[in-house]
Design a protein around this motif. Structure first.
Motif, PDB file in Angstrom:
ATOM      1  N   VAL A 100     -83.130 -83.007  81.386  1.00 47.01           N
ATOM      2  CA  VAL A 100     -83.261 -81.619  81.834  1.00 47.01           C
ATOM      3  C   VAL A 100     -84.275 -81.555  82.971  1.00 47.01           C
ATOM      4  CG1 VAL A 100     -82.614 -80.597  79.611  1.00 47.01           C
ATOM      5  CG2 VAL A 100     -85.031 -81.138  80.083  1.00 47.01           C
ATOM      6  N   SER A 101     -84.221 -80.477  83.747  1.00 51.74           N
ATOM      7  CA  SER A 101     -85.138 -80.350  84.896  1.00 51.74           C
ATOM      8  C   SER A 101     -86.449 -79.687  84.518  1.00 51.74           C
ATOM      9  CB  SER A 101     -84.458 -79.565  86.013  1.00 51.74           C
ATOM     10  OG  SER A 101     -84.044 -78.287  85.544  1.00 51.74           O
ATOM     11  N   ASP A 102     -86.434 -78.823  83.485  1.00 47.71           N
ATOM     12  CA  ASP A 102     -87.654 -78.157  83.040  1.00 47.71           C
ATOM     13  C   ASP A 102     -87.479 -77.676  81.600  1.00 47.71           C
ATOM     14  OD1 ASP A 102     -86.059 -75.816  83.197  1.00 47.71           O
ATOM     15  OD2 ASP A 102     -86.689 -75.486  85.267  1.00 47.71           O
ATOM     16  N   ILE A 103     -88.543 -77.069  81.064  1.00 49.31           N
ATOM     17  CA  ILE A 103     -88.523 -76.609  79.666  1.00 49.31           C
ATOM     18  C   ILE A 103     -87.462 -75.534  79.452  1.00 49.31           C
ATOM     19  CG2 ILE A 103     -89.868 -75.482  77.846  1.00 49.31           C
ATOM     20  CD1 ILE A 103     -92.364 -76.763  78.997  1.00 49.31           C
ATOM     21  N   LYS A 104     -87.297 -74.655  80.430  1.00 50.41           N
ATOM     22  CA  LYS A 104     -86.314 -73.576  80.283  1.00 50.41           C
ATOM     23  C   LYS A 104     -84.909 -74.128  80.065  1.00 50.41           C
ATOM     24  CE  LYS A 104     -88.737 -69.925  82.848  1.00 50.41           C
ATOM     25  NZ  LYS A 104     -88.690 -69.017  84.023  1.00 50.41           N
ATOM     26  N   GLU A 105     -84.562 -75.184  80.817  1.00 49.50           N
ATOM     27  CA  GLU A 105     -83.232 -75.786  80.652  1.00 49.50           C
ATOM     28  C   GLU A 105     -83.105 -76.408  79.270  1.00 49.50           C
ATOM     29  OE1 GLU A 105     -80.247 -79.115  82.664  1.00 49.50           O
ATOM     30  OE2 GLU A 105     -82.136 -78.601  83.681  1.00 49.50           O
ATOM     31  N   PHE A 106     -84.184 -77.014  78.788  1.00 55.52           N
ATOM     32  CA  PHE A 106     -84.163 -77.581  77.438  1.00 55.52           C
ATOM     33  C   PHE A 106     -83.923 -76.488  76.401  1.00 55.52           C
ATOM     34  CE2 PHE A 106     -86.412 -78.427  73.459  1.00 55.52           C
ATOM     35  CZ  PHE A 106     -85.833 -79.628  73.072  1.00 55.52           C
ATOM     36  N   GLN A 107     -84.633 -75.365  76.533  1.00 54.68           N
ATOM     37  CA  GLN A 107     -84.523 -74.268  75.571  1.00 54.68           C
ATOM     38  C   GLN A 107     -83.152 -73.593  75.606  1.00 54.68           C
ATOM     39  OE1 GLN A 107     -88.030 -72.135  76.844  1.00 54.68           O
ATOM     40  NE2 GLN A 107     -89.310 -73.065  75.232  1.00 54.68           N
ATOM     41  N   GLN A 108     -82.465 -73.706  76.750  1.00 54.89           N
ATOM     42  CA  GLN A 108     -81.104 -73.173  76.826  1.00 54.89           C
ATOM     43  C   GLN A 108     -80.122 -74.034  76.032  1.00 54.89           C
ATOM     44  OE1 GLN A 108     -80.358 -72.969  81.040  1.00 54.89           O
ATOM     45  NE2 GLN A 108     -81.615 -71.125  81.342  1.00 54.89           N
ATOM     46  N   ARG A 109     -80.424 -75.319  75.934  1.00 54.28           N
ATOM     47  CA  ARG A 109     -79.541 -76.239  75.211  1.00 54.28           C
ATOM     48  C   ARG A 109     -79.874 -76.327  73.722  1.00 54.28           C
ATOM     49  NH1 ARG A 109     -78.934 -81.798  78.769  1.00 54.28           N
ATOM     50  NH2 ARG A 109     -78.500 -80.853  80.816  1.00 54.28           N
ATOM     51  N   TYR A 110     -81.179 -76.289  73.413  1.00 58.17           N
ATOM     52  CA  TYR A 110     -81.618 -76.506  72.032  1.00 58.17           C
ATOM     53  C   TYR A 110     -82.569 -75.394  71.607  1.00 58.17           C
ATOM     54  CZ  TYR A 110     -80.325 -81.197  73.709  1.00 58.17           C
ATOM     55  OH  TYR A 110     -79.693 -82.267  74.294  1.00 58.17           O
ATOM     56  N   SER A 111     -82.528 -75.093  70.319  1.00 61.36           N
ATOM     57  CA  SER A 111     -83.461 -74.087  69.799  1.00 61.36           C
ATOM     58  C   SER A 111     -84.856 -74.682  69.646  1.00 61.36           C
ATOM     59  CB  SER A 111     -82.960 -73.559  68.451  1.00 61.36           C
ATOM     60  OG  SER A 111     -82.827 -74.619  67.514  1.00 61.36           O
ATOM     61  N   CYS A 112     -84.924 -75.989  69.316  1.00 62.12           N
ATOM     62  CA  CYS A 112     -86.203 -76.690  69.213  1.00 62.12           C
ATOM     63  C   CYS A 112     -85.929 -78.190  69.195  1.00 62.12           C
ATOM     64  CB  CYS A 112     -86.978 -76.269  67.961  1.00 62.12           C
ATOM     65  SG  CYS A 112     -86.167 -76.769  66.433  1.00 62.12           S
ATOM     66  N   VAL A 113     -86.979 -78.988  69.284  1.00 61.40           N
ATOM     67  CA  VAL A 113     -86.831 -80.448  69.278  1.00 61.40           C
ATOM     68  C   VAL A 113     -86.245 -80.933  67.960  1.00 61.40           C
ATOM     69  CG1 VAL A 113     -88.065 -82.646  69.446  1.00 61.40           C
ATOM     70  CG2 VAL A 113     -88.712 -80.751  70.931  1.00 61.40           C
ATOM     71  N   SER A 114     -86.616 -80.278  66.868  1.00 54.69           N
ATOM     72  CA  SER A 114     -86.117 -80.693  65.547  1.00 54.69           C
ATOM     73  C   SER A 114     -84.599 -80.653  65.467  1.00 54.69           C
ATOM     74  CB  SER A 114     -86.709 -79.801  64.455  1.00 54.69           C
ATOM     75  OG  SER A 114     -88.113 -79.878  64.448  1.00 54.69           O
ATOM     76  N   GLN A 115     -83.985 -79.857  66.306  1.00 52.89           N
ATOM     77  CA  GLN A 115     -82.522 -79.737  66.277  1.00 52.89           C
ATOM     78  C   GLN A 115     -81.829 -81.059  66.618  1.00 52.89           C
ATOM     79  OE1 GLN A 115     -80.937 -76.580  68.786  1.00 52.89           O
ATOM     80  NE2 GLN A 115     -78.899 -77.505  68.779  1.00 52.89           N
ATOM     81  N   VAL A 116     -82.497 -81.900  67.401  1.00 50.46           N
ATOM     82  CA  VAL A 116     -81.870 -83.162  67.807  1.00 50.46           C
ATOM     83  C   VAL A 116     -82.257 -84.329  66.897  1.00 50.46           C
ATOM     84  CG1 VAL A 116     -81.675 -82.457  70.215  1.00 50.46           C
ATOM     85  CG2 VAL A 116     -83.718 -83.689  69.465  1.00 50.46           C
ATOM     86  N   PHE A 117     -83.065 -84.078  65.869  1.00 56.78           N
ATOM     87  CA  PHE A 117     -83.379 -85.135  64.907  1.00 56.78           C
ATOM     88  C   PHE A 117     -82.109 -85.521  64.151  1.00 56.78           C
ATOM     89  CE2 PHE A 117     -88.170 -84.034  64.272  1.00 56.78           C
ATOM     90  CZ  PHE A 117     -88.416 -84.533  65.546  1.00 56.78           C
ATOM     91  N   GLN A 118     -81.960 -86.827  63.902  1.00 56.69           N
ATOM     92  CA  GLN A 118     -80.807 -87.339  63.177  1.00 56.69           C
ATOM     93  C   GLN A 118     -81.263 -87.859  61.812  1.00 56.69           C
ATOM     94  OE1 GLN A 118     -77.627 -87.165  64.727  1.00 56.69           O
ATOM     95  NE2 GLN A 118     -78.887 -85.950  66.136  1.00 56.69           N
ATOM     96  N   THR A 119     -80.431 -87.647  60.812  1.00 54.12           N
ATOM     97  CA  THR A 119     -80.748 -88.127  59.464  1.00 54.12           C
ATOM     98  C   THR A 119     -80.332 -89.583  59.345  1.00 54.12           C
ATOM     99  OG1 THR A 119     -80.351 -85.918  58.579  1.00 54.12           O
ATOM    100  CG2 THR A 119     -80.408 -87.740  57.005  1.00 54.12           C
ATOM    101  N   GLU A 120     -81.320 -90.457  59.231  1.00 54.86           N
ATOM    102  CA  GLU A 120     -81.075 -91.887  59.058  1.00 54.86           C
ATOM    103  C   GLU A 120     -81.783 -92.320  57.776  1.00 54.86           C
ATOM    104  OE1 GLU A 120     -79.464 -94.174  61.299  1.00 54.86           O
ATOM    105  OE2 GLU A 120     -78.691 -92.396  62.291  1.00 54.86           O
ATOM    106  N   ASP A 121     -81.407 -93.513  57.248  1.00 59.06           N
ATOM    107  CA  ASP A 121     -81.947 -93.991  55.976  1.00 59.06           C
ATOM    108  C   ASP A 121     -83.467 -93.991  55.951  1.00 59.06           C
ATOM    109  OD1 ASP A 121     -79.438 -94.311  55.007  1.00 59.06           O
ATOM    110  OD2 ASP A 121     -79.312 -96.463  55.399  1.00 59.06           O
ATOM    111  N   GLU A 122     -84.105 -94.479  57.027  1.00 61.12           N
ATOM    112  CA  GLU A 122     -85.555 -94.619  57.014  1.00 61.12           C
ATOM    113  C   GLU A 122     -86.256 -93.666  57.971  1.00 61.12           C
ATOM    114  OE1 GLU A 122     -85.806 -98.276  60.204  1.00 61.12           O
ATOM    115  OE2 GLU A 122     -86.100 -98.706  58.085  1.00 61.12           O
TER     116      GLU A 122
END
Length: 449
Positions: A197-219
């Motif tokens: 992304v180019s800046d924070i605003k573009e990130f916030q347009q794609r995701y509600s927060c960073v936690s949204q992109v966390f993936q559930t893995e075994d460890e």
């Protein structure tokens, strides 16, 4: 090769590494110590035909240790080589006097008459890789200390100092986020690059927060960065450094492994730092897998079995549970290799393990003990049930049609945990029973009481 071995191993010893063995192998060597085995002659033929230029495998040595076997084809024989390796009648008299008129001769131009091989214990290499992973993690955490100090400056000084701070964190490979519970206040270039992304605003347009992109893995940790509190920070700080790992997808959709550190600046603001350890984590996982699993058959390695066996042995003693062991050995396996070649012998081992795994429970533990010998641990299984399982496996194997080879049989030794057993005696009794089964005519199961 002897001098090279000596010189290189002196260096490795100084570095705290185990010795390796380098050797030149040939069909008709001048030095008998370099004589190729039957399997290595087959390998030389493949080099000669140009099918391969190198070969590698992991095998279990006589000490039960996983060892890397690496072979690389030698250079083709040239005209200049023929004076010492061609027709003995044309060879220098000194060479004939030293080696005789047969050894090392009769090669033709273009022949691959030899290859170099290296035998290297894998266990020390695995430990080094794990150490590298730990060092990388610790090094990242040390860099965080600098980030936190700079962050205090950023939050407490003038805008001019804040601008200086931004330039500093933009040079870091770590992803840096400064935020309240609800709002991201600042990030660095690594953050923008990671999410494309180019800046924070573009990130916030794609995701509600960073936690949204966390993936559930075994460890991987599951963390809600919109609900940071003292308990979460304390939980992370108390974790082993190598376990502070989250999984995230970057802007290109690639799954990445990152360490995470959260520091509380004041009652409202936090700094979060992620360090990308994907490559080194994957490397450590791959090497750990190699240490735990036999590379040919997919059964557990002997070392991993010993680890699991000790745990189950202690548990069975503590809670007075039944525990049985089966030692399985393929009958006349050397004859199979000599008759059909090692490739088909390897395929037979793979199929042998597959048959066993398909006929035991998920929590039973099968391991390659060495060569064609395997051990099977049967938790909560008494002698009667263990013998029935042994006979079922023996009959399944003897009735299976192995590719090209046809019928294969196996002998099985059975033992069950007794009151006076220690961790070694239970294995020894199963081994004794296997010996009796082979002495009694093979293709049978025998119990050691």
């Amino acid at each position: 090769a002897k001098k090279i071995n000596q010189y290189y191993n002196e260096i490795r010893t100084k570095e705290g590494l185990s010795s390796i063995n380098l050797q030149y192998v040939a069909k008709n060597p001048k030095n008998i110590n370099n004589q190729a085995t039957t399997e290595e002659i087959e390998l030389l033929d493949k080099f000669q035909r140009g099918e391969i230029t190198f070969y590698q495998k992991v095998f279990i040595d006589e000490r039960g240790k996983e060892t890397l076997y690496y072979a690389k084809a030698g250079k083709p024989v040239t005209k200049s080589c023929l004076s010492c390796h061609g027709n003995p009648n044309s060879a220098p008299s000194a060479v004939i006097h030293e080696y005789g008129p047969a050894k090392g001769f009769f090669a033709q131009e273009g022949d691959i008459r030899a290859f170099s091989k290296v035998l290297m214990p894998l266990e020390p290499f695995i430990m080094i890789e794990k150490s590298v992973f730990q060092t990388r993690t610790i090094a990242s955490l040390l860099s965080l200390l600098v980030i936190f100090i700079l962050t205090f400056i950023f939050l407490r000084k003038e805008q001019k100092e804040a601008n200086k701070f931004q330039k500093v964190i933009d040079t870091l490979n770590e992803i840096v986020i400064i935020k309240t519970k609800e709002e991201v206040l600042s990030t660095n270039r690594s953050f923008l690059k990671f999410f494309d992304v180019s800046d924070i605003k573009e990130f916030q347009q794609r995701y509600s927060c960073v936690s949204q992109v966390f993936q559930t893995e075994d460890e991987s940790l599951e963390i809600d960065l919109n609900n940071i509190d003292n308990a979460l920070i304390s939980k992370l700080d108390n974790l082993d450094k190598s376990k502070r790992i989250v999984s995230m997808k970057n802007g290109k959709g690639e799954l990445k492994k990152l360490t995470i550190k959260i520091h509380k600046l004041n009652e409202l603001q936090y700094v979060i730092v992620f360090s990308d350890i994907t490559q080194i984590k994957n490397r450590a996982d791959m090497l750990e897998q190699k240490a735990n699993v036999d590379s040919l058959t997919g059964a557990y390695s002997r070392e991993k079995f010993n680890e699991l066996y000790e745990i189950e042995f202690r548990r069975s003693q503590r809670y007075i549970n039944s525990l049985s062991l089966l030692f399985l050995d393929i009958d006349h396996f050397k004859e199979i290799n000599d008759t059909y070649g090692h490739d088909l012998g390897d395929q037979a081992l793979i199929q042998f393990v597959k048959i066993i795994q398909e006929n035991v429970r998920q929590y039973d533990v099968l391991a390659r003990w060495g060569g064609e010998e395997f051990i099977l641990m049967l938790p909560q299984t008494d002698m009667s049930a263990a013998f029935k399982i042994a006979e079922k496996l023996r009959k399944q194997i003897s009735s299976h049609a192995f590719e090209t080879i046809g019928t294969i049989t196996c002998s099985i030794g059975v033992s069950m945990l007794q009151k006076n057993d220690d961790i070694h005696s239970l294995i020894k009794r199963a081994d004794n029973a296997l010996y009796k089964a082979k002495r009694s005519g093979r293709n049978r199961s025998i119990i050691d009481f």
